[in-house]
Design a protein around this motif. Structure first.
Motif, PDB file in Angstrom:
ATOM      1  N   ILE A  44     -27.486  35.370  -1.249  1.00 51.44           N
ATOM      2  CA  ILE A  44     -26.501  35.114  -2.302  1.00 51.44           C
ATOM      3  C   ILE A  44     -26.736  36.060  -3.475  1.00 51.44           C
ATOM      4  CG2 ILE A  44     -25.700  33.431  -4.020  1.00 51.44           C
ATOM      5  CD1 ILE A  44     -26.178  31.256  -1.854  1.00 51.44           C
ATOM      6  N   ALA A  45     -27.974  36.217  -3.882  1.00 52.30           N
ATOM      7  CA  ALA A  45     -28.286  37.126  -4.992  1.00 52.30           C
ATOM      8  C   ALA A  45     -27.865  38.555  -4.650  1.00 52.30           C
ATOM      9  CB  ALA A  45     -29.776  37.061  -5.324  1.00 52.30           C
ATOM     10  N   ASN A  46     -28.086  38.967  -3.410  1.00 47.89           N
ATOM     11  CA  ASN A  46     -27.691  40.304  -2.980  1.00 47.89           C
ATOM     12  C   ASN A  46     -26.168  40.464  -3.023  1.00 47.89           C
ATOM     13  OD1 ASN A  46     -28.274  42.954  -1.806  1.00 47.89           O
ATOM     14  ND2 ASN A  46     -27.314  42.121   0.031  1.00 47.89           N
ATOM     15  N   ILE A  47     -25.448  39.463  -2.566  1.00 52.16           N
ATOM     16  CA  ILE A  47     -23.978  39.525  -2.593  1.00 52.16           C
ATOM     17  C   ILE A  47     -23.475  39.624  -4.029  1.00 52.16           C
ATOM     18  CG2 ILE A  47     -21.885  38.160  -2.165  1.00 52.16           C
ATOM     19  CD1 ILE A  47     -23.358  37.157   0.421  1.00 52.16           C
ATOM     20  N   ILE A  48     -24.064  38.846  -4.922  1.00 52.80           N
ATOM     21  CA  ILE A  48     -23.667  38.901  -6.342  1.00 52.80           C
ATOM     22  C   ILE A  48     -23.854  40.318  -6.869  1.00 52.80           C
ATOM     23  CG2 ILE A  48     -24.300  38.097  -8.663  1.00 52.80           C
ATOM     24  CD1 ILE A  48     -24.991  35.355  -7.237  1.00 52.80           C
ATOM     25  N   GLU A  49     -24.984  40.929  -6.532  1.00 51.82           N
ATOM     26  CA  GLU A  49     -25.266  42.302  -6.969  1.00 51.82           C
ATOM     27  C   GLU A  49     -24.275  43.293  -6.355  1.00 51.82           C
ATOM     28  OE1 GLU A  49     -28.828  45.570  -6.562  1.00 51.82           O
ATOM     29  OE2 GLU A  49     -29.384  43.454  -6.676  1.00 51.82           O
ATOM     30  N   SER A  55     -22.785  37.296 -13.262  1.00 51.81           N
ATOM     31  CA  SER A  55     -23.266  35.926 -13.180  1.00 51.81           C
ATOM     32  C   SER A  55     -22.967  35.338 -11.805  1.00 51.81           C
ATOM     33  CB  SER A  55     -22.578  35.061 -14.244  1.00 51.81           C
ATOM     34  OG  SER A  55     -22.871  33.688 -14.037  1.00 51.81           O
ATOM     35  N   ALA A  56     -23.849  34.466 -11.355  1.00 57.50           N
ATOM     36  CA  ALA A  56     -23.633  33.758 -10.092  1.00 57.50           C
ATOM     37  C   ALA A  56     -22.368  32.917 -10.155  1.00 57.50           C
ATOM     38  CB  ALA A  56     -24.845  32.873  -9.787  1.00 57.50           C
ATOM     39  N   ARG A  57     -22.007  32.461 -11.325  1.00 54.06           N
ATOM     40  CA  ARG A  57     -20.816  31.628 -11.506  1.00 54.06           C
ATOM     41  C   ARG A  57     -19.558  32.331 -10.994  1.00 54.06           C
ATOM     42  NH1 ARG A  57     -21.112  27.483 -14.454  1.00 54.06           N
ATOM     43  NH2 ARG A  57     -22.633  28.362 -15.874  1.00 54.06           N
ATOM     44  N   GLN A  58     -19.523  33.651 -11.067  1.00 57.87           N
ATOM     45  CA  GLN A  58     -18.353  34.409 -10.615  1.00 57.87           C
ATOM     46  C   GLN A  58     -18.143  34.292  -9.108  1.00 57.87           C
ATOM     47  OE1 GLN A  58     -19.887  37.898 -13.057  1.00 57.87           O
ATOM     48  NE2 GLN A  58     -17.715  38.366 -12.937  1.00 57.87           N
ATOM     49  N   LEU A  59     -19.165  33.894  -8.386  1.00 58.26           N
ATOM     50  CA  LEU A  59     -19.079  33.734  -6.940  1.00 58.26           C
ATOM     51  C   LEU A  59     -18.744  32.291  -6.550  1.00 58.26           C
ATOM     52  CD1 LEU A  59     -19.418  35.234  -4.233  1.00 58.26           C
ATOM     53  CD2 LEU A  59     -21.833  34.581  -4.275  1.00 58.26           C
ATOM     54  N   GLU A  75     -24.158  24.350 -16.521  1.00 60.44           N
ATOM     55  CA  GLU A  75     -25.408  24.979 -16.080  1.00 60.44           C
ATOM     56  C   GLU A  75     -25.457  26.439 -16.524  1.00 60.44           C
ATOM     57  OE1 GLU A  75     -28.836  25.445 -15.261  1.00 60.44           O
ATOM     58  OE2 GLU A  75     -28.214  23.566 -14.277  1.00 60.44           O
ATOM     59  N   GLU A  76     -26.523  26.818 -17.192  1.00 67.50           N
ATOM     60  CA  GLU A  76     -26.683  28.194 -17.677  1.00 67.50           C
ATOM     61  C   GLU A  76     -27.711  28.986 -16.876  1.00 67.50           C
ATOM     62  OE1 GLU A  76     -24.781  29.650 -19.979  1.00 67.50           O
ATOM     63  OE2 GLU A  76     -23.659  27.780 -20.212  1.00 67.50           O
ATOM     64  N   ASN A  77     -28.543  28.304 -16.133  1.00 65.03           N
ATOM     65  CA  ASN A  77     -29.623  28.954 -15.388  1.00 65.03           C
ATOM     66  C   ASN A  77     -29.069  29.570 -14.102  1.00 65.03           C
ATOM     67  OD1 ASN A  77     -31.785  28.987 -13.260  1.00 65.03           O
ATOM     68  ND2 ASN A  77     -33.023  28.492 -15.063  1.00 65.03           N
ATOM     69  N   GLU A  78     -29.197  30.890 -13.973  1.00 68.00           N
ATOM     70  CA  GLU A  78     -28.674  31.614 -12.808  1.00 68.00           C
ATOM     71  C   GLU A  78     -29.312  31.125 -11.509  1.00 68.00           C
ATOM     72  OE1 GLU A  78     -26.179  34.203 -12.528  1.00 68.00           O
ATOM     73  OE2 GLU A  78     -25.735  33.311 -14.468  1.00 68.00           O
ATOM     74  N   ALA A  79     -30.621  30.896 -11.531  1.00 64.00           N
ATOM     75  CA  ALA A  79     -31.308  30.426 -10.327  1.00 64.00           C
ATOM     76  C   ALA A  79     -30.776  29.061  -9.893  1.00 64.00           C
ATOM     77  CB  ALA A  79     -32.816  30.368 -10.563  1.00 64.00           C
ATOM     78  N   ALA A  80     -30.439  28.218 -10.855  1.00 66.08           N
ATOM     79  CA  ALA A  80     -29.896  26.893 -10.536  1.00 66.08           C
ATOM     80  C   ALA A  80     -28.500  27.017  -9.937  1.00 66.08           C
ATOM     81  CB  ALA A  80     -29.874  26.013 -11.785  1.00 66.08           C
ATOM     82  N   LEU A  81     -27.704  27.964 -10.423  1.00 63.80           N
ATOM     83  CA  LEU A  81     -26.365  28.178  -9.860  1.00 63.80           C
ATOM     84  C   LEU A  81     -26.461  28.679  -8.421  1.00 63.80           C
ATOM     85  CD1 LEU A  81     -24.583  29.824 -12.936  1.00 63.80           C
ATOM     86  CD2 LEU A  81     -24.260  27.490 -12.066  1.00 63.80           C
ATOM     87  N   ILE A  82     -27.378  29.604  -8.191  1.00 65.37           N
ATOM     88  CA  ILE A  82     -27.576  30.118  -6.834  1.00 65.37           C
ATOM     89  C   ILE A  82     -28.074  28.995  -5.922  1.00 65.37           C
ATOM     90  CG2 ILE A  82     -28.988  31.677  -5.423  1.00 65.37           C
ATOM     91  CD1 ILE A  82     -28.720  33.718  -7.752  1.00 65.37           C
ATOM     92  N   GLN A  83     -29.001  28.197  -6.413  1.00 66.11           N
ATOM     93  CA  GLN A  83     -29.522  27.085  -5.615  1.00 66.11           C
ATOM     94  C   GLN A  83     -28.409  26.086  -5.289  1.00 66.11           C
ATOM     95  OE1 GLN A  83     -32.758  26.940  -4.297  1.00 66.11           O
ATOM     96  NE2 GLN A  83     -31.717  25.398  -3.056  1.00 66.11           N
TER      97      GLN A  83
END
Length: 116
Positions: A44-49, A55-59, A75-83
């Motif tokens: 997921i992080a790779n796809i966002i990049e 931001s992960a929120r855009q996905l 939620e503001e924490n990127e890791a939490a959004l990805i999780q």
């Protein structure tokens, strides 16, 4: 050509249209039904990049009930959004096509042609 993949949900009309478009153009993508075969945090992080998102929120599909139920708007924490996307894959925007070290969301389906 490099590896071509589509993160696909067969119940989604845009996902079906994007897959059909690729096939009509002569491509045979690897179809990953991400609701059956979930993707992990690193993917997921790779796809966002690859999408160039800041931001992960855009996905994320913000209209999903799960988005509201998990109160992800706050939620503001990127890791939490990805999780949250790992835990609830239907939160991931679809379809996503990966090719040539790039990614594109098939909304509209023709937008994926730019990365082929």
């Amino acid at each position: 050509m490099s590896e071509l993949k589509i993160l696909h949900n067969p119940r989604c009309s845009k996902s079906r249209q994007t897959l059909q478009l690729l096939q009509d153009k002569g491509y045979t993508p690897e179809v990953i039904e991400y609701l059956k075969t979930p993707i992990d945090k690193m993917q997921i992080a790779n796809i966002i990049e690859l999408l160039g998102f800041s931001s992960a929120r855009q996905l994320m599909r913000k209209g999903e009930d799960a988005y509201k139920e998990q109160d992800l708007a706050k939620e503001e924490n990127e890791a939490a959004l990805i999780q949250a996307m790992v835990n609830t894959p239907k939160l991931i925007e679809r379809p996503i096509v990966l090719a040539n070290s790039k990614a594109a969301i098939g909304r509209p389906p023709e937008s994926v042609l730019d990365i082929l």
